[in-house]
Structures are given as C-alpha cells and as structure tokens.
Scaffold this motif. Structure first.
Motif, short mmCIF file in Angstrom:
data_model
loop_
_atom_site.label_atom_id
_atom_site.label_comp_id
_atom_site.label_asym_id
_atom_site.label_seq_id
_atom_site.Cartn_x
_atom_site.Cartn_y
_atom_site.Cartn_z
N ILE A 42 23.67 -0.16 -6.37
CA ILE A 42 24.54 0.65 -5.60
C ILE A 42 25.21 -0.39 -4.60
CG2 ILE A 42 24.83 2.27 -4.01
CD1 ILE A 42 22.55 4.05 -5.83
N PHE A 43 24.19 -1.34 -3.95
CA PHE A 43 24.67 -2.07 -2.79
C PHE A 43 25.64 -3.14 -3.37
CE2 PHE A 43 23.86 -5.98 -0.43
CZ PHE A 43 24.18 -5.39 0.87
N LYS A 44 25.24 -3.55 -4.55
CA LYS A 44 26.21 -4.56 -5.35
C LYS A 44 27.71 -3.82 -5.46
CE LYS A 44 25.08 -7.34 -8.51
NZ LYS A 44 24.66 -7.99 -9.73
N ASN A 45 27.65 -2.84 -5.93
CA ASN A 45 28.71 -2.04 -6.24
C ASN A 45 29.74 -1.78 -5.20
OD1 ASN A 45 28.57 -2.23 -9.12
ND2 ASN A 45 27.65 -0.01 -9.09
N GLU A 46 28.92 -1.36 -3.82
CA GLU A 46 29.52 -1.18 -2.74
C GLU A 46 30.28 -2.37 -2.03
OE1 GLU A 46 30.13 1.86 -1.55
OE2 GLU A 46 29.46 2.65 -3.18
N THR A 47 29.35 -3.36 -1.76
CA THR A 47 29.94 -4.62 -1.39
C THR A 47 31.09 -5.04 -2.19
OG1 THR A 47 28.39 -5.94 -2.51
CG2 THR A 47 27.80 -5.26 -0.08
N LYS A 48 31.33 -5.07 -3.51
CA LYS A 48 32.17 -5.19 -4.31
C LYS A 48 33.49 -4.70 -3.85
CE LYS A 48 33.59 -6.17 -9.19
NZ LYS A 48 33.61 -6.07 -10.44
N GLY A 49 33.28 -3.30 -4.04
CA GLY A 49 34.26 -2.32 -3.52
C GLY A 49 35.05 -2.84 -2.33
N LEU A 50 34.13 -3.00 -1.11
CA LEU A 50 34.62 -3.43 0.08
C LEU A 50 35.44 -4.74 -0.03
CD1 LEU A 50 31.67 -2.83 2.46
CD2 LEU A 50 33.87 -1.42 2.32
N ASP A 53 38.77 -3.87 -1.57
CA ASP A 53 39.59 -3.16 -0.75
C ASP A 53 40.24 -4.21 0.48
OD1 ASP A 53 39.07 -0.96 -1.60
OD2 ASP A 53 37.80 -0.14 -0.29
#
Length: 92
Positions: A42-50, A53
């Motif tokens: 989840i952390f990796k996906n969120e940082t990739k999303g940021l 963006d």
C-alpha cells in the motif's frame, strides 16, 4: 570502525529472530508478515501515485458551462403569467 554501528550478522540475526518469536508467538508470525507485506505494498502504491500526480501536466482551469433552462415552458408565456399575477395582487 565501531562494531556497534554495523548491520547485524550471523548469530545476531538468530538472537533477533528468537526475541521476535518470544514476543509475538510462533502462531502470529505469518499474520504479522502478511500484514507487513500488505502495508508495504500500500505504501509503495501511494508513493507511486504521488509521483505520478507530480509528473502529470496540470489541467486548464475549468470553464463555466451554460446551464440548461429550468423548464420547457415558453418564456413569453411565463412572463405574461407573472405579470397577470402581479396585476391580480394589486387589484386584489
């Protein structure tokens, strides 16, 4: 070099593993590992999303759109009806 600052090696890992087993218990270790893995994903996906963006071009400002008419009633008829009501209220 100071030996206290280095990474654990060999027997030190075994001591750490023994302490973890004593604290959490052998039955809970798979659940603990699974939860840690999910949290990392989840952390990796969120940082990739940021990052995505930040790299995406900024959209243009949205232009206001024209609203559709409130009803399909003919406006000239509505104006006449409103004038009739005002006249009735004055004569009333």
């Amino acid at each position: 070099m100071n030996a206290l600052i280095g990474m654990p090696q060999g027997a030190e890992w075994l001591v750490i593993l023994a302490i973890v087993v004593l604290v959490f218990g052998a039955a809970k270790l798979p659940d603990l590992a699974r939860g840690t893995g999910q949290a990392l994903r989840i952390f990796k996906n969120e940082t990739k999303g940021l990052k995505d963006d930040d790299e995406a071009p900024k959209p243009e400002a949205a232009r206001p759109t024209e609203l559709p008419p409130i009803s399909s009633v003919d406006e000239s008829r509505t104006d006449t009806t409103l004038q009739d009501r005002q006249t009735d209220n004055r004569n009333g």
